[in-house]
Design a protein around this motif. Structure first.
Motif, mmCIF file in Angstrom:
data_model
loop_
_atom_site.group_PDB
_atom_site.id
_atom_site.type_symbol
_atom_site.label_atom_id
_atom_site.label_comp_id
_atom_site.label_asym_id
_atom_site.label_seq_id
_atom_site.Cartn_x
_atom_site.Cartn_y
_atom_site.Cartn_z
ATOM 1 N N ALA A 185 0.843 -1.205 0.000
ATOM 2 C CA ALA A 185 0.000 0.000 0.000
ATOM 3 C C ALA A 185 0.877 1.254 0.000
ATOM 4 O O ALA A 185 0.587 2.239 -0.683
ATOM 5 C CB ALA A 185 -0.918 -0.018 1.221
ATOM 6 N N LYS A 186 1.942 1.204 0.744
ATOM 7 C CA LYS A 186 2.863 2.354 0.795
ATOM 8 C C LYS A 186 3.518 2.576 -0.570
ATOM 9 O O LYS A 186 3.627 3.708 -1.042
ATOM 10 C CB LYS A 186 3.908 2.081 1.888
ATOM 11 C CG LYS A 186 4.990 3.104 2.039
ATOM 12 C CD LYS A 186 4.503 4.432 2.548
ATOM 13 C CE LYS A 186 4.119 4.427 3.996
ATOM 14 N NZ LYS A 186 3.547 5.722 4.414
ATOM 15 N N MET A 187 3.916 1.475 -1.226
ATOM 16 C CA MET A 187 4.548 1.600 -2.542
ATOM 17 C C MET A 187 3.555 2.166 -3.555
ATOM 18 O O MET A 187 3.904 3.020 -4.378
ATOM 19 C CB MET A 187 5.101 0.243 -3.003
ATOM 20 C CG MET A 187 6.389 -0.108 -2.287
ATOM 21 S SD MET A 187 6.898 -1.841 -2.455
ATOM 22 C CE MET A 187 7.061 -2.011 -4.208
ATOM 23 N N ASP A 188 2.290 1.727 -3.474
ATOM 24 C CA ASP A 188 1.252 2.266 -4.369
ATOM 25 C C ASP A 188 1.126 3.765 -4.160
ATOM 26 O O ASP A 188 1.082 4.544 -5.118
ATOM 27 C CB ASP A 188 -0.110 1.624 -4.059
ATOM 28 C CG ASP A 188 -0.213 0.237 -4.651
ATOM 29 O OD1 ASP A 188 0.619 -0.087 -5.520
ATOM 30 O OD2 ASP A 188 -1.112 -0.523 -4.225
ATOM 31 N N LYS A 189 1.041 4.150 -2.895
ATOM 32 C CA LYS A 189 0.831 5.566 -2.558
ATOM 33 C C LYS A 189 1.979 6.426 -3.088
ATOM 34 O O LYS A 189 1.770 7.557 -3.547
ATOM 35 C CB LYS A 189 0.726 5.687 -1.035
ATOM 36 C CG LYS A 189 0.209 7.011 -0.563
ATOM 37 C CD LYS A 189 -0.103 6.979 0.922
ATOM 38 C CE LYS A 189 -0.114 8.399 1.465
ATOM 39 N NZ LYS A 189 0.180 8.459 2.866
ATOM 40 N N CYS A 206 16.489 -1.022 11.283
ATOM 41 C CA CYS A 206 15.254 -1.456 11.959
ATOM 42 C C CYS A 206 14.155 -1.766 10.955
ATOM 43 O O CYS A 206 13.364 -2.698 11.163
ATOM 44 C CB CYS A 206 14.786 -0.394 12.962
ATOM 45 S SG CYS A 206 15.846 -0.302 14.409
ATOM 46 N N ASN A 207 14.079 -0.993 9.873
ATOM 47 C CA ASN A 207 13.079 -1.322 8.847
ATOM 48 C C ASN A 207 13.419 -2.634 8.151
ATOM 49 O O ASN A 207 12.523 -3.423 7.816
ATOM 50 C CB ASN A 207 12.949 -0.174 7.846
ATOM 51 C CG ASN A 207 12.202 1.003 8.447
ATOM 52 O OD1 ASN A 207 11.423 0.835 9.387
ATOM 53 N ND2 ASN A 207 12.439 2.200 7.924
ATOM 54 N N LEU A 232 12.475 3.483 -8.341
ATOM 55 C CA LEU A 232 13.023 2.894 -7.110
ATOM 56 C C LEU A 232 13.013 3.916 -5.975
ATOM 57 O O LEU A 232 13.630 4.980 -6.079
ATOM 58 C CB LEU A 232 14.467 2.428 -7.360
ATOM 59 C CG LEU A 232 15.218 1.856 -6.142
ATOM 60 C CD1 LEU A 232 14.619 0.515 -5.708
ATOM 61 C CD2 LEU A 232 16.706 1.700 -6.457
ATOM 62 N N GLY A 233 12.318 3.590 -4.887
ATOM 63 C CA GLY A 233 12.359 4.457 -3.704
ATOM 64 C C GLY A 233 13.599 4.144 -2.880
ATOM 65 O O GLY A 233 14.091 3.014 -2.878
ATOM 66 N N PHE A 234 14.121 5.145 -2.190
ATOM 67 C CA PHE A 234 15.257 4.890 -1.292
ATOM 68 C C PHE A 234 15.100 5.716 -0.024
ATOM 69 O O PHE A 234 14.486 6.778 -0.027
ATOM 70 C CB PHE A 234 16.599 5.191 -1.986
ATOM 71 C CG PHE A 234 16.814 6.646 -2.317
ATOM 72 C CD1 PHE A 234 16.261 7.207 -3.449
ATOM 73 C CD2 PHE A 234 17.573 7.457 -1.475
ATOM 74 C CE1 PHE A 234 16.444 8.555 -3.744
ATOM 75 C CE2 PHE A 234 17.773 8.806 -1.765
ATOM 76 C CZ PHE A 234 17.204 9.353 -2.905
ATOM 77 N N GLU A 235 15.667 5.189 1.053
ATOM 78 C CA GLU A 235 15.539 5.845 2.366
ATOM 79 C C GLU A 235 16.701 6.821 2.551
ATOM 80 O O GLU A 235 17.771 6.437 3.032
ATOM 81 C CB GLU A 235 15.561 4.792 3.475
ATOM 82 C CG GLU A 235 14.352 3.888 3.481
ATOM 83 C CD GLU A 235 14.305 3.081 4.771
ATOM 84 O OE1 GLU A 235 13.502 3.402 5.643
ATOM 85 O OE2 GLU A 235 15.090 2.132 4.893
ATOM 86 N N SER A 246 9.416 7.632 5.457
ATOM 87 C CA SER A 246 8.013 7.214 5.454
ATOM 88 C C SER A 246 7.825 5.720 5.736
ATOM 89 O O SER A 246 6.742 5.312 6.149
ATOM 90 C CB SER A 246 7.313 7.629 4.164
ATOM 91 O OG SER A 246 7.875 6.949 3.093
ATOM 92 N N LEU A 247 8.867 4.895 5.553
ATOM 93 C CA LEU A 247 8.685 3.478 5.907
ATOM 94 C C LEU A 247 8.507 3.297 7.415
ATOM 95 O O LEU A 247 7.918 2.315 7.859
ATOM 96 C CB LEU A 247 9.877 2.641 5.433
ATOM 97 C CG LEU A 247 9.990 2.345 3.943
ATOM 98 C CD1 LEU A 247 11.027 1.268 3.698
ATOM 99 C CD2 LEU A 247 8.664 1.935 3.342
ATOM 100 N N ASN A 248 9.037 4.251 8.189
ATOM 101 C CA ASN A 248 8.858 4.160 9.650
ATOM 102 C C ASN A 248 7.382 4.150 10.033
ATOM 103 O O ASN A 248 7.008 3.628 11.086
ATOM 104 C CB ASN A 248 9.533 5.334 10.364
ATOM 105 C CG ASN A 248 11.041 5.306 10.215
ATOM 106 O OD1 ASN A 248 11.584 4.382 9.616
ATOM 107 N ND2 ASN A 248 11.716 6.309 10.742
ATOM 108 N N GLU A 249 6.556 4.743 9.158
ATOM 109 C CA GLU A 249 5.111 4.789 9.466
ATOM 110 C C GLU A 249 4.510 3.393 9.555
ATOM 111 O O GLU A 249 3.519 3.183 10.251
ATOM 112 C CB GLU A 249 4.376 5.610 8.403
ATOM 113 C CG GLU A 249 4.678 7.091 8.519
ATOM 114 C CD GLU A 249 4.319 7.862 7.263
ATOM 115 O OE1 GLU A 249 3.513 7.350 6.452
ATOM 116 O OE2 GLU A 249 4.868 8.969 7.099
ATOM 117 N N LEU A 250 5.120 2.427 8.855
ATOM 118 C CA LEU A 250 4.601 1.050 8.911
ATOM 119 C C LEU A 250 4.676 0.513 10.333
ATOM 120 O O LEU A 250 3.921 -0.391 10.703
ATOM 121 C CB LEU A 250 5.423 0.121 7.998
ATOM 122 C CG LEU A 250 5.546 0.485 6.522
ATOM 123 C CD1 LEU A 250 6.416 -0.545 5.810
ATOM 124 C CD2 LEU A 250 4.181 0.574 5.869
#
Ligand code: GLY
Ligand code: MN
Ligand code: MN
Length: 359
Positions: A11-15, A27-28, A95-98, A125-129
């Motif tokens: 869902a995050k990747m779609d968004k 940690c992610n 490609l997303g990157f942190e 934004s991955l921390n939101e998971l």
């Protein structure tokens, strides 16, 4: 990766409009795959998830991740070649990157070598998971906090005037390790006398003296999850003023604990405690936010602070840690860790909160 986490990530990747994400935050990486080595990357694409790491960690990654593919990075070609191959195999273009977890030079190198790939920063934004904890995560956090409670009980047995702040910290730390902690969730704070007026004082060789406040703020890691608690005691008999300050901080803390429930903002809970401290005349002596969430990291979102507009939800964790700090006198902080429930919160900290006088 379990189904719930896979769905949240998809869902995050779609968004974000991504074909794949390069996860660099340790940690992610652990949250998504179970791999705790925090070295290398996790490639999360539409079709597959792959841990990329070096030979020091491949065995561990295979053991911990139970089924996620593990690829060993080649010393010669490095990560860019491996990432390129995975992107090509999936036909991924975006490609997303942190960016918060990568060096600028590493991002530049990837941008140069991944020809035809659009790289998009996903910030943190991955921390939101990870904001809402599962029951299994909450049990690990509760266990970590229980190990902290055991350490504080042990400290009360050995605490005496003449011990140094460093010895106090060592007692807490060795107790936590003996009770199953794998590490510390942050550097232990043991601050006595006027040192206790510095919220994040590092322990020194100063000896505990009669009449000192002693603030201990400490936590451990249990199965990857952090704990966090603070208690303030008095060495010897407490003065009137020490009692008064302690009473105000405790009242503020208990009011904030009562205020925590789904639907309120972090700012509202902060304000509940801050108003009590301000009305008592000590508003300028409480400079930090009221609290923060705790999980795989010691400081997570959402916070309890004047600017936190996030709404609390069941399954989140929060610390509640008001303080009053008087530079020439000393300070008091009392910190519990709670889990937000459907109708309030569950306090995970059981150490006593009445003012304790040592000796
Ligand atoms: N000293 C770390 C914390 O309580 O947030
Ligand atoms: Mn703390
Ligand atoms: Mn804290």
């Amino acid at each position: 990766m379990d189904n719930q986490r896979r769905e949240k990530l998809a869902a995050k990747m779609d968004k974000l409009g991504l074909d794949a994400i390069l996860v660099a935050d340790g940690c992610n990486m652990r949250y998504l795959t179970g791999f705790s080595g925090a070295t290398g990357y996790v490639y999360a694409g539409r079709e597959r998830t792959v841990i990329m790491t070096d030979s020091r960690y491949t065995t561990q990654a295979r053991q911990e991740s139970k089924g996620t593919d593990v690829l060993e990075v080649s010393r010669e070609a490095g990560y860019p070649a491996l990432i390129q191959r995975l992107l090509q195999e999936e036909g991924a273009r975006c490609l997303g990157f942190e960016d918060g977890a990568m060096l600028y030079r590493t991002v530049r190198e990837l941008q140069e070598k991944l020809a035809g790939i659009e790289m998009i920063s996903v910030g943190e934004s991955l921390n939101e998971l990870r904001r809402i904890k599962t029951p299994q995560e909450l049990e690990k956090i509760a266990k970590a906090e229980q190990i902290g409670d055991q350490a504080f009980a042990h400290l009360l047995e050995v605490l005496r005037p003449g011990m140094t702040e460093l010895e106090v910290a060592a007692e807490l730390e060795s107790s936590m390790k003996r009770n199953g902690a794998s590490g510390l969730s942050f550097e232990t704070i043991a601050a006595s006398g006027i040192h206790s007026a510095m919220p994040h004082a590092a322990p020194t060789g100063k000896k505990l003296e009669y009449g000192d406040f002693l603030t201990v703020d400490f936590g451990c890691i249990y199965e990857g999850y952090c704990s966090d608690m603070t208690r303030t005691v008095v060495i010897g008999k407490a003065s009137q003023r020490q009692r008064e300050i302690y009473r105000i901080v405790l009242q503020a803390q208990e009011a904030a604990l009562q205020a925590i429930k789904p639907g309120v903002t972090g700012a509202q809970v902060d304000e509940t405690a801050r108003r009590i401290i301000t009305e008592a005349g000590y508003g300028d002596c409480f400079g930090h936010g009221l609290g923060h969430s705790v999980g795989l990291y010691i400081h997570e979102e959402p916070r309890l602070s004047p600017s936190e507009m996030s709404i609390l939800e069941a399954g989140m964790t929060e610390t509640v840690e008001p303080g009053i700090y008087l530079p020439d006198f000393g300070g008091v902080r009392i910190e519990d860790l709670v889990a937000v429930t459907e109708d309030g919160c569950r306090n995970l900290t059981f150490s006593p909160k009445e003012l304790i006088e040592i000796g």
